[in-house]
Write a protein that holds these residues in place. Structure first.
Motif, short mmCIF file in Angstrom:
data_model
loop_
_atom_site.label_atom_id
_atom_site.label_comp_id
_atom_site.label_asym_id
_atom_site.label_seq_id
_atom_site.Cartn_x
_atom_site.Cartn_y
_atom_site.Cartn_z
N MET A 1 6.79 16.97 -5.01
CA MET A 1 5.76 16.80 -5.91
C MET A 1 5.15 15.51 -5.78
O MET A 1 4.55 14.97 -4.32
CB MET A 1 6.24 15.82 -6.89
N TYR A 2 3.43 15.81 -6.10
CA TYR A 2 3.09 14.53 -6.28
C TYR A 2 2.39 13.92 -7.56
O TYR A 2 2.50 14.59 -8.45
CB TYR A 2 1.58 15.76 -5.52
N ASP A 3 2.88 13.10 -6.49
CA ASP A 3 2.24 12.31 -8.43
C ASP A 3 1.89 10.91 -7.38
O ASP A 3 3.06 9.71 -6.91
CB ASP A 3 4.29 11.68 -8.27
N ASP B 1 -10.05 10.83 -0.31
CA ASP B 1 -10.07 9.26 -0.50
C ASP B 1 -11.18 8.37 0.57
O ASP B 1 -11.96 8.00 0.00
CB ASP B 1 -8.53 8.71 0.59
N GLY C 1 -5.63 13.24 2.98
CA GLY C 1 -6.82 11.37 2.76
C GLY C 1 -8.27 11.95 2.77
O GLY C 1 -9.21 10.61 2.56
N TYR D 1 5.09 3.21 -1.97
CA TYR D 1 4.89 1.71 -0.80
C TYR D 1 5.38 0.24 -1.11
O TYR D 1 6.07 -0.49 -0.14
CB TYR D 1 3.75 1.24 -0.87
N LEU E 1 -3.46 7.38 6.59
CA LEU E 1 -3.80 6.62 5.62
C LEU E 1 -2.19 5.90 5.20
O LEU E 1 -2.40 4.66 4.73
CB LEU E 1 -4.13 6.47 4.31
N ARG F 1 1.97 15.08 2.87
CA ARG F 1 2.13 16.85 2.83
C ARG F 1 3.38 16.81 3.42
O ARG F 1 3.77 16.59 4.74
CB ARG F 1 0.80 16.97 3.73
N LYS G 1 3.20 17.26 10.47
CA LYS G 1 4.23 15.81 10.23
C LYS G 1 5.25 15.28 10.79
O LYS G 1 5.99 14.43 10.32
CB LYS G 1 3.85 15.18 8.33
P1 ADP Z 1 -3.26 13.60 5.14
O1 ADP Z 1 -4.73 13.98 4.93
O2 ADP Z 1 -3.26 14.46 6.65
O3 ADP Z 1 -2.19 14.65 3.49
P2 ADP Z 1 -3.12 10.83 5.08
O4 ADP Z 1 -1.81 10.34 5.52
O5 ADP Z 1 -5.11 10.46 5.25
O6 ADP Z 1 -2.96 12.39 5.01
O7 ADP Z 1 -3.73 10.95 3.14
C1 ADP Z 1 -2.54 11.06 2.48
C2 ADP Z 1 -2.77 10.65 1.12
O8 ADP Z 1 -2.21 11.67 0.48
C3 ADP Z 1 -2.37 8.90 0.93
O9 ADP Z 1 -2.82 8.64 0.10
C4 ADP Z 1 -0.70 9.14 0.41
O10 ADP Z 1 -0.46 8.37 -0.33
C5 ADP Z 1 -1.17 10.75 -0.14
N1 ADP Z 1 -0.07 11.65 -0.31
C6 ADP Z 1 0.18 12.76 0.24
N2 ADP Z 1 1.45 12.96 -0.32
C7 ADP Z 1 1.42 12.85 -1.92
C8 ADP Z 1 2.88 12.97 -2.90
N3 ADP Z 1 3.17 13.80 -2.69
N4 ADP Z 1 2.01 11.71 -3.52
C9 ADP Z 1 1.16 11.31 -3.93
N5 ADP Z 1 0.61 10.70 -3.19
C10 ADP Z 1 0.25 11.42 -1.90
#
Ligand code: ADP
Length: 700
Positions: free
Chosen positions: A578-580, A239, A236, A588, A605, A524, A529
């Motif tokens: 994964m992160y994607d 962002d 976050g 979403y 977020l 994450r 979480k």
């Molecule tokens: P934190 O900052 O504690 O990780 P937030 O909810 O504030 O949690 O922000 C998480 C952001 O990261 C969001 O934009 C979410 O869509 C993105 N995100 C988290 N995990 C993933 C993932 N595995 N792949 C893509 N986007 C991710």
């Protein structure tokens, strides 16, 4: 804007680990000792952070702590608490330049800049002696390329000369990349001769649209933080560092964002950066100094991004590794960010720091930079996640900051007998503290959420505020989202959103069926979480009419358990470890509901994005989740989602079942909730306005 590659995020799990570690590592301590012996006398070098147009001759180098600290130190010394205020009130002793005034980078350092392009590649860990040598002071001392410690004073002079010809330099290094290679050695005299050519690029002015209806007065703000989308993002914070400055520009703020130039930043972004200058900066207690390069990118939104360039510290693939490396890295970064502002002559009204990685900024500012123009700037420190504090043993942090002993007391940097805590120190020295939701601001003052800083935060509660995050609705807009199969808006979601659900089911190998309820989780995968709860309830959720989609990386225990469920409930559970970014967008859009059962959540977020995409959030009432999701009231048919309070799996289970009941038995009310969610204001507008008011309050 391009998306951050998944490879960037690769470090997600590493990052989590790194950010959370808090132990002291003997290794680094050892490093401290070695360096100490070696260099001690060596270097008080100097040319560094000299701010260009220092009017007073005495104000030698700002970074030469010793010289400048004495006076201010005393101020800060006694009780950091009281101290913290002092500066606020006394505030402006300086012959301050204009607020937001932008001075061409020309001045002082420039000349040196040329040679600076050499960008040495010293290993941060190298021995002090070695470092001292490399410390070749660029142009200043043309003759003696090595450690002409003596040169200090000399520096200013040439600089002054250089001034006159700031413009014309067509040649200077436009691209960071090349510049560094140029290596200093060759530069000696010749370089120095050409005094003027070096100055940094004629600063590309921000593009503030002089719209008449912008709120007045204008304020200038420097954001300092460790990550920023789209360059690098692990959560976050990335962002926020991207979206809030953009929103502030619309609030008539002049915003500069300072982040490290990590090696992992995509080349396409590096290509857009322009070389602004470079200099040497004293950092360590034994006099070691380091190269600081400034690369700049001016975005079309009007936000100016300055990247701190140093390959010793930022050559790794991702932002966070482990505290052994992160502590030196962010000690350097915090000071370099200030020195860069000084160097550029850009004195903001407010310096807005984020998380522990920038928490030393207010301390540096109120000690070593006290004799500079920057001292007039007010500081705001935002806590995005109190769990990460940057704790390490005192000798190591002393070594890497050279901060005066006075700041290592229990009211500020000192945590206990052996540890120092960067965030704790920053909280004491910042003029204002904010966190990312009102509820979290209250929670962190309690032992349960305070991460052992609750008493410290209660002490400073008078300067603690909660301002909830928003989302960037250009980046997150279901109507224009190119990553979706069927973009949709509040006007046509009934027809279009189901298409995204089918596409998601297909993409993930789930049974394609409109009538199934799809529940998502994007997170994450860490203890924060609420994943223990999710693990507990998944078996109960799988009833033949429900599908669960998980996207995340993190702790092995959660990755494994979610893989297990995928295997066990084929076609009904899909775990994407994964992160994607793309997949996140599609979840979403395609899911009916999104779980966010966090143990604690500063803001969160994902629930905001979900609502904007018409996906109903199921959240625990904590932190920002509580502030942003109004619980559904079946009697009045109001609310945005389903909530539960205590951290118990039974309560999560109940909340999900309430959601399912409404979804399967009263679709009309469900769709109305979807509509309310999509229409809910989750933009940054209101929050940016609150930040602006805060800045005004600080800089009356
Ligand atoms: P934190 O900052 O504690 O990780 P937030 O909810 O504030 O949690 O922000 C998480 C952001 O990261 C969001 O934009 C979410 O869509 C993105 N995100 C988290 N995990 C993933 C993932 N595995 N792949 C893509 N986007 C991710």
């Amino acid at each position: 804007m391009s998306l951050v590659s998944s490879s960037l995020r690769l470090g997600e799990s590493m990052a989590n680990n790194a950010r959370k570690t808090t132990t002291s590592r003997p290794a680094a301590a050892a490093a401290t000792k070695t360096t100490k012996t070696a260099a001690s006398s060596a270097a008080k070098t100097v040319e560094e952070t000299k701010k260009p147009e220092e009017p007073k001759p005495e104000k030698t180098t700002s970074a030469t702590a010793k010289a400048t600290t004495p006076k201010p130190e005393k101020k800060v010394e006694a009780e950091p608490a009281a101290k913290a205020d002092a500066p606020m009130t006394s505030a402006k002793p300086e012959p301050t330049p204009k607020a937001g005034a932008v001075k061409p980078a020309k001045k002082a350092a420039p000349a040196a800049k040329k040679p600076a392009e050499k960008k040495t590649t010293r290993k941060a860990k190298a021995s002090a002696a070695k470092a001292a040598e490399k410390k070749t002071a660029p142009a200043k001392k043309p003759a003696e390329p090595t450690k002409s410690e003596a040169a200090p004073k000399a520096v200013p002079a040439p600089a002054a000369k250089a001034e006159p010809a700031p413009k014309a330099k067509p040649t200077p290094a436009p691209k960071a990349e090349e510049a560094p290679k140029a290596e200093a050695k060759p530069a000696p005299k010749a370089e120095a001769k050409k005094p003027s050519p070096a100055p940094a690029e004629p600063k590309p002015e921000p593009a503030p649209a002089p719209e008449p209806n912008l709120p007045q007065p204008r304020r200038s703000v420097a954001f300092i933080g460790s990550e920023c989308y789209p360059f690098v993002k692990t959560g976050g914070l990335g962002d926020v560092m991207y979206a809030l400055p953009k929103a502030l520009v619309k609030q008539n703020c002049d915003v500069k964002v300072i982040v490290p130039k990590y090696a992992c930043i995509k080349q396409e972004w590096k290509d857009k950066m322009v070389y602004r200058g470079s200099f040497q900066m004293d950092l360590c207690s034994d006099g070691r100094s380091f190269y600081v390069g400034i690369m700049e990118y001016v975005s079309p939104s009007g936000v100016v991004y300055d990247f701190i360039d140093n390959e010793d510290f930022f050559s790794y693939g991702n932002p966070y590794t482990n505290l052994v490396d992160d502590i030196p890295r962010y000690c350097y970064f915090s000071k370099a960010a200030l020195a860069a502002l000084n160097y550029m002559g850009w004195i903001p009204d407010v310096i807005h720091c984020h998380d522990w990685q920038a928490a030393l900024v207010p301390i540096f500012l109120k000690t070593m930079f006290q004799g500079t123009y920057l001292a007039r700037s007010k500081t705001v420190l935002t806590i995005h996640n109190l769990r990460f504090q940057g704790k390490y043993n005192i000798p190591t942090i002393k070594y890497w900051t050279n901060l005066p002993d006075s700041v290592f007391n229990m009211g500020a940097l000192q945590e206990d007998w052996t540890e120092a805590n960067c965030l704790k120190g920053g909280l004491a020295y910042a003029d204002m503290i904010t966190t990312v939701s009102g509820t979290y601001a209250q929670e962190i003052q309690t032992p349960e959420y305070g991460e052992r800083l609750d008493d410290h935060l209660r002490y400073y509660s008078w300067k603690l505020r909660g301002i909830v995050n928003g989302i960037d609705t250009e980046m997150w807009n279901p109507a224009t989202d190119k990553l979706l199969d069927a973009p949709y808006s509040v006007d046509n979601f009934l027809d279009e959103k189901p298409k995204n659900k089918r596409a998601l089911q297909e993409e993930l190998g789930l049974e394609v069926d409109d009538s199934k309820m799809v529940i998502g989780l994007i997170s994450r995968l860490t203890n924060q979480k609420g994943l223990d709860l999710v693990n507990d309830v998944i078996p109960g959720l799988i009833d033949g009419n429900t599908q669960v989609v998980i996207l995340g990386t993190g702790d092995a225990q959660y990755e494994d358990s979610f893989r297990y469920y995928e295997n066990n409930y084929k076609g009904q559970v899909c775990s994407n470890i994964m992160y994607d970014e793309g997949r996140a967008h599609r979840i979403y859009a395609g899911a009916d509901a999104l779980m966010v059962p966090s143990r604690f959540e500063p803001c969160g977020l994902t629930q905001l994005i979900a609502m904007h995409y018409g996906t109903v959030p199921i959240v625990r009432e904590t932190g920002g989740l509580k502030d942003t999701v109004q619980p559904y009231n079946q009697f009045s048919n109001e609310g945005n989602g389903f909530t539960f309070d205590r951290y118990e799996s039974g309560l999560l289970y109940d909340a999900v079942n309430r959601a399912k009941t409404l979804y399967f038995t009263n679709r009309w009310c469900w769709d109305q909730m979807v509509r309310r969610d999509m229409e809910k204001d989750v933009t940054w507008d209101k929050s940016a306005q609150q930040y602006r008011w805060l800045y005004l309050e600080l800089t009356q």
